[in-house]
Design a protein around this motif. Structure first.
Motif, mmCIF file in Angstrom:
data_model
loop_
_atom_site.group_PDB
_atom_site.id
_atom_site.type_symbol
_atom_site.label_atom_id
_atom_site.label_comp_id
_atom_site.label_asym_id
_atom_site.label_seq_id
_atom_site.Cartn_x
_atom_site.Cartn_y
_atom_site.Cartn_z
ATOM 1 N N PHE A 235 8.027 -15.522 6.526
ATOM 2 C CA PHE A 235 6.816 -14.729 6.306
ATOM 3 C C PHE A 235 6.839 -14.107 4.907
ATOM 4 O O PHE A 235 7.901 -13.747 4.395
ATOM 5 N N THR A 236 5.675 -13.961 4.308
ATOM 6 C CA THR A 236 5.588 -13.411 2.956
ATOM 7 C C THR A 236 5.141 -11.951 2.927
ATOM 8 O O THR A 236 5.398 -11.243 1.960
ATOM 9 N N SER A 237 4.449 -11.494 3.978
ATOM 10 C CA SER A 237 3.969 -10.107 3.984
ATOM 11 C C SER A 237 5.062 -9.156 4.458
ATOM 12 O O SER A 237 6.085 -9.568 5.005
ATOM 13 N N ARG A 238 4.816 -7.859 4.229
ATOM 14 C CA ARG A 238 5.755 -6.822 4.644
ATOM 15 C C ARG A 238 5.014 -5.762 5.448
ATOM 16 O O ARG A 238 3.818 -5.568 5.246
#
Length: 248
Positions: A235-238
């Motif tokens: 995943f790239t989001s936080r």
């Protein structure tokens, strides 16, 4: 002749019956009192999408908020005894200066007239703050402004959810961030009366609350299973950081 007249009467009765059955459906779909009809009647076309009455009301309320909350913030910076209240006032001034600029720009593009004076109620709140001092001033500042921000928070959510106008949608997103920041700062003063806010909200509600029942006799509820992703884990989001540290 009698047979023809009887047949004609039967046909006429059937036509009348079908018409009676169809009329409620036709009248409901066409009547001007439906929600969709009211929405269409109150909306105007713009190059950024339809502009509804709720959208225009939202623009006016954003403008009105700045007309009294910015002066209240300036007053808090000058008069508040505690640094926490001064900091809340600073956020009000900076936030509403920026939000007011955005609202005026959107209103100019959409042709919406904005007020230049706060409402009588808002002016009364400013007068009440001006008449107070010391600890009483800080309590009034925190609770009057926290209650006002909480009420507009709901309107922002409604507008952000329902608007078909891209300019209003962006302004609602900006207002959401600003109002949440102000709510957080006001609560950070330590003067907000959460019991009073809850009582006021309950007094204006007609629906019964829903949710899990209260635990009985010290019974501990079962531990819920966490929600976890499956499959690809890249995943790239936080996660969005919490606005305040969690309570111990």
């Amino acid at each position: 002749m009698r047979r023809i007249n009887g047949t004609a009467l039967i046909i006429a009765a059937l036509v009348a019956t079908v018409g009676a059955l169809a009329f409620p459906v036709w009248s409901y779909a066409d009547r001007s009192g439906t929600g969709e009809a009211n929405l269409n009647a109150s909306s105007v076309a713009t190059q950024w999408g339809p502009l509804s009455a709720t959208d225009r009301d939202f623009l006016v309320k954003v403008r009105l908020a700045g007309l009294w909350e910015l002066p209240a913030g300036q007053q808090a910076i000058e008069r508040a005894p505690s640094e926490a209240t001064k900091a809340a006032g600073d956020h009000l001034v900076v936030g509403h200066t920026d939000l007011d600029r955005r609202a005026r720009d959107v209103a100019a593009k959409l042709g919406v007239e904005l007020p230049n004076q706060p409402t009588d109620q808002q002016q009364a709140w400013l007068n009440e703050l001006t008449a107070a001092s010391g600890d009483e001033y800080e309590r009034k500042f925190a609770n009057i402004l926290r209650a006002a921000h909480g009420k507009v928070f709901g309107l922002i959510g409604q507008v952000r959810h329902t608007t078909r106008n891209t300019l209003i949608r962006q302004l609602a997103s900006d207002a959401n961030q600003t109002v949440l920041d102000h709510i957080t700062m006001l609560e950070g003063t330590g003067f907000v009366d959460f019991d009073a806010l809850a009582r006021e909200a309950a007094g204006g509600s007609t629906a019964s609350p829903s949710g899990p029942s209260m635990p009985q006799g010290g019974q501990v509820p079962p531990v819920p299973v966490p929600v976890t992703p499956t499959g690809d884990q890249s995943f790239t989001s936080r996660p969005v950081p919490p606005t305040m540290p969690p309570m111990p």
